[in-house]
Design a protein around this motif. Structure first.
Motif, PDB file in Angstrom:
ATOM      1  N   ALA A 128       5.016  -0.412  17.300  1.00 12.52           N
ATOM      2  CA  ALA A 128       5.509  -0.425  18.680  1.00 12.52           C
ATOM      3  C   ALA A 128       5.600  -1.837  19.236  1.00 12.52           C
ATOM      4  O   ALA A 128       6.510  -2.140  20.009  1.00 12.52           O
ATOM      5  CB  ALA A 128       4.613   0.436  19.569  1.00 12.52           C
ATOM      6  N   VAL A 129       4.663  -2.723  18.865  1.00  9.98           N
ATOM      7  CA  VAL A 129       4.631  -4.064  19.458  1.00  9.98           C
ATOM      8  C   VAL A 129       5.353  -5.097  18.597  1.00  9.98           C
ATOM      9  O   VAL A 129       5.394  -6.277  18.959  1.00  9.98           O
ATOM     10  CB  VAL A 129       3.182  -4.534  19.719  1.00  9.98           C
ATOM     11  N   GLU A 130       5.929  -4.666  17.494  1.00  8.31           N
ATOM     12  CA  GLU A 130       6.618  -5.603  16.607  1.00  8.31           C
ATOM     13  C   GLU A 130       7.702  -6.359  17.374  1.00  8.31           C
ATOM     14  O   GLU A 130       8.513  -5.771  18.078  1.00  8.31           O
ATOM     15  CB  GLU A 130       7.254  -4.847  15.435  1.00  8.31           C
ATOM     16  N   GLY A 131       7.681  -7.660  17.268  1.00  8.67           N
ATOM     17  CA  GLY A 131       8.661  -8.492  17.953  1.00  8.67           C
ATOM     18  C   GLY A 131       8.265  -8.893  19.359  1.00  8.67           C
ATOM     19  O   GLY A 131       8.965  -9.684  19.993  1.00  8.67           O
ATOM     20  N   SER A 132       7.147  -8.382  19.857  1.00 11.11           N
ATOM     21  CA  SER A 132       6.719  -8.695  21.229  1.00 11.11           C
ATOM     22  C   SER A 132       5.882  -9.961  21.295  1.00 11.11           C
ATOM     23  O   SER A 132       5.633 -10.484  22.385  1.00 11.11           O
ATOM     24  CB  SER A 132       5.909  -7.536  21.811  1.00 11.11           C
ATOM     25  N   GLY A 133       5.418 -10.436  20.164  1.00 13.22           N
ATOM     26  CA  GLY A 133       4.508 -11.575  20.151  1.00 13.22           C
ATOM     27  C   GLY A 133       3.054 -11.188  20.190  1.00 13.22           C
ATOM     28  O   GLY A 133       2.170 -12.047  20.076  1.00 13.22           O
ATOM     29  N   ALA A 134       2.748  -9.891  20.344  1.00 11.44           N
ATOM     30  CA  ALA A 134       1.362  -9.433  20.389  1.00 11.44           C
ATOM     31  C   ALA A 134       0.808  -9.303  18.977  1.00 11.44           C
ATOM     32  O   ALA A 134       1.521  -8.941  18.044  1.00 11.44           O
ATOM     33  CB  ALA A 134       1.268  -8.097  21.117  1.00 11.44           C
ATOM     34  N   VAL A 135      -0.479  -9.617  18.827  1.00 12.89           N
ATOM     35  CA  VAL A 135      -1.167  -9.416  17.565  1.00 12.89           C
ATOM     36  C   VAL A 135      -2.191  -8.308  17.739  1.00 12.89           C
ATOM     37  O   VAL A 135      -2.600  -7.977  18.866  1.00 12.89           O
ATOM     38  CB  VAL A 135      -1.840 -10.712  17.071  1.00 12.89           C
ATOM     39  N   ILE A 136      -2.627  -7.757  16.612  1.00 10.60           N
ATOM     40  CA  ILE A 136      -3.537  -6.620  16.633  1.00 10.60           C
ATOM     41  C   ILE A 136      -4.939  -7.067  16.235  1.00 10.60           C
ATOM     42  O   ILE A 136      -5.125  -7.823  15.271  1.00 10.60           O
ATOM     43  CB  ILE A 136      -3.051  -5.520  15.663  1.00 10.60           C
ATOM     44  N   ALA A 137      -5.929  -6.607  16.995  1.00 12.48           N
ATOM     45  CA  ALA A 137      -7.330  -6.728  16.610  1.00 12.48           C
ATOM     46  C   ALA A 137      -7.893  -5.309  16.531  1.00 12.48           C
ATOM     47  O   ALA A 137      -7.465  -4.422  17.270  1.00 12.48           O
ATOM     48  CB  ALA A 137      -8.112  -7.560  17.618  1.00 12.48           C
ATOM     49  N   VAL A 138      -8.848  -5.107  15.624  1.00 15.62           N
ATOM     50  CA  VAL A 138      -9.329  -3.747  15.366  1.00 15.62           C
ATOM     51  C   VAL A 138     -10.790  -3.606  15.785  1.00 15.62           C
ATOM     52  O   VAL A 138     -11.639  -4.424  15.403  1.00 15.62           O
ATOM     53  CB  VAL A 138      -9.173  -3.386  13.872  1.00 15.62           C
ATOM     54  N   GLN A 139     -11.057  -2.569  16.555  1.00 22.97           N
ATOM     55  CA  GLN A 139     -12.417  -2.182  16.894  1.00 22.97           C
ATOM     56  C   GLN A 139     -12.786  -0.992  16.006  1.00 22.97           C
ATOM     57  O   GLN A 139     -12.419   0.145  16.284  1.00 22.97           O
ATOM     58  CB  GLN A 139     -12.541  -1.810  18.379  1.00 22.97           C
ATOM     59  N   GLU A 140     -13.492  -1.258  14.920  1.00 22.42           N
ATOM     60  CA  GLU A 140     -13.789  -0.204  13.947  1.00 22.42           C
ATOM     61  C   GLU A 140     -14.705   0.852  14.536  1.00 22.42           C
ATOM     62  O   GLU A 140     -14.512   2.046  14.331  1.00 22.42           O
ATOM     63  CB  GLU A 140     -14.429  -0.815  12.695  1.00 22.42           C
ATOM     64  N   GLN A 141     -15.744   0.419  15.276  1.00 21.26           N
ATOM     65  CA  GLN A 141     -16.652   1.342  15.942  1.00 21.26           C
ATOM     66  C   GLN A 141     -16.426   1.270  17.446  1.00 21.26           C
ATOM     67  O   GLN A 141     -16.212   0.186  17.990  1.00 21.26           O
ATOM     68  CB  GLN A 141     -18.108   0.987  15.639  1.00 21.26           C
TER      69      GLN A 141
END
Length: 484
Positions: A101-114
């Motif tokens: 969904a955010v591809e091309g927006s400049g946003a990066v993903i961080a993951v909260q596993e718990q």
């Protein structure tokens, strides 16, 4: 998000004096000049790691649409107006959906596993913000419609002379219910933030509530997060706890409750949609469109309307529609991905699908569907027709029941109808085919070959009458039925 309410779009003013009129008393009481440099870097952290179990959906919660656009993309659109240097979306489950969904927006993903609370979620953005120095906005993916003007006001307050540790966005709901309370004094300086369950009777009487949205300087955020604990019933690290740590003071500014309402269920999704639509309808009428029954008209996030457009009841706009001045959209029409020219007349019961381009003063009438086709100036398709993958010249007239046969089960083909052509009722134009300027296609024709300009095309068998045949047929069939 504990003690929070998370809603709308609308237009506001960008300077602080005018923002004060929008955002409430704590902004009004403060200085109207800002020390924040326009060049000061900005990063945005958007929390979207919640499970969204109440939505009961395979789709990630923040990707459910408001006005035809996923909630997260609404928020990113507002953020984009501030020109952030970095954007981080913190996700848990459903990472792949959000990444697409955010591809091309400049946003990066961080993951909260718990899932260890909002403070823990913000901490997951640490690596993505390595080396960043500036201001940080912390937002929520299920609070989709907070305005860019409000976000600017939060940053401005963060950088006033008293330089608060954090700026919290507060609101006053009609029913404060179990929201966390904010106790504040002059200039919006926060004396105490308290969860409802921990508040005494006097604190519960306060109507200022915590939305959870926050602005913090990068030099402070992760240091503060390291100082909060999880000594609470849920065993989680709560972001609001950084406000009450010893040391520097924090501040609050106010937004209206509609702007910070959030979505945790289908019912709340519908409620946010309703408020967004109400505001967009008011904006359309303020800008010069006539809505006969406003409450029955539904806009998309990007609908564009010219002046003196008239929209009758029960019209729905999907994404990608623009309507020029003086056009009329009659009742029960549906438009998506379409362009409507000046003075055009659409409906009632018309459907314009993506790629439809309706010229000035053209007419698309009742039960007519247009897809990936252009109607030239003054062209008419008044009744019961399908015009797909076609071009219709200026002044052409498409008779009732006409269809362009554009699909053979494998490929799409194009039909060209020249200027001033007349297509008789109940005709089928089998693409690829071209009808010349000024040509006439007789009613009931099945056209499979090009028709030259100004020619008459007549494709049907010669009419033949057999006197008495119908009476003999009925008598024969009745006798056969009686014998059984």
């Amino acid at each position: 998000m504990p003690g929070s309410c998370r809603l709308g779009s609308g237009k506001g003013k960008s300077n602080m004096a005018e923002s004060a009129q929008i955002l409430g008393p704590f902004v009004k009481d403060a200085p109207v000049t800002s020390s924040r440099s326009p060049a000061r870097p900005l990063a945005v952290i958007i929390l979207a790691a919640g499970q969204g179990t109440r939505m009961k959906s395979a789709r990630h919660k923040v990707l459910h649409p408001i006005a035809g656009r996923p909630m997260l993309l609404h928020l990113l659109a507002s953020v984009a107006e501030l020109q952030p240097e970095r954007q981080v979306v913190v996700v848990g489950a459903g990472r792949e959906q959000v990444e697409r969904a955010v591809e091309g927006s400049g946003a990066v993903i961080a993951v909260q596993e718990q899932q260890l609370g909002t403070g823990h979620a913000v901490a997951q953005a640490h690596d993505a913000l390595a080396g960043f120095a500036g201001d940080i906005l912390i937002l929520y993916g299920d609070v989709p419609l907070v305005r860019a003007e409000t976000l600017r006001s939060m940053l401005d307050r963060l950088n006033w002379g008293d330089e608060p540790r954090a700026v919290v966005l507060g609101f006053r709901p009609e029913d404060a219910a179990a929201y966390g309370r904010i106790i504040a004094r002059d200039q919006g300086v926060i004396e105490k933030m308290v969860e409802y369950k921990d508040a005494n009777a006097e604190e519960r009487a306060v109507t200022l509530c915590n939305s959870g949205l926050m602005a913090v300087r990068s030099t402070d955020l992760f240091v503060l997060l390291d100082q909060i604990g999880n000594d609470n019933a849920a065993g989680e690290y709560y972001l609001p706890d950084i406000v009450m740590l010893p040391g520097a003071q924090s501040a609050v500014i106010e937004a209206e409750a509609w702007e910070v309402a959030g979505v945790n269920s289908r019912a709340e999704l519908a409620g946010v949609e309703a408020v967004w639509q109400d505001r967009r309808r008011a904006e359309a009428m303020r800008d010069g469109a006539t809505l006969i029954a406003p409450e029955t008209v539904f806009f998309a996030h990007d609908t564009l309307l010219g002046r003196d457009v008239t929209i009758e009841p029960n019209v729905v706009f999907g994404p990608g529609v623009s309507v020029a001045d003086d056009a009329t959209i009659h009742a029960f029409s549906h438009l998506e991905g379409a362009t409507v020219g000046k003075g055009a007349d659409i409906g009632p019961y018309a459907r314009l699908r993506p790629g439809a381009k309706i010229g000035a003063k053209a007419k698309v009438g009742n039960f007519v569907e247009v897809k990936k086709a252009e109607l030239g100036e003054g062209a008419k398709a008044n009744h019961l027709s399908y015009i797909g993958d076609a071009s219709v010249g200026a002044g052409a007239n498409i008779g009732a029941g006409t269809i362009t046969c554009n699909y053979d089960g494998f490929f799409k083909y194009r039909t060209e109808i020249g200027a001033g052509a007349f297509i008789g009722s109940n005709s089928a134009l089998v693409a690829p085919v071209k009808i010349g300027d000024g040509a006439i296609v007789a009613a009931g024709s099945v056209v499979t070959q090009a028709v030259e300009a100004d020619a008459l095309c007549l494709v049907r068998p010669k009419q033949e009458a057999k006197p008495g045949w119908a009476a003999r047929f009925r008598a024969r069939m009745q006798a056969r039925k009686a014998a059984k």
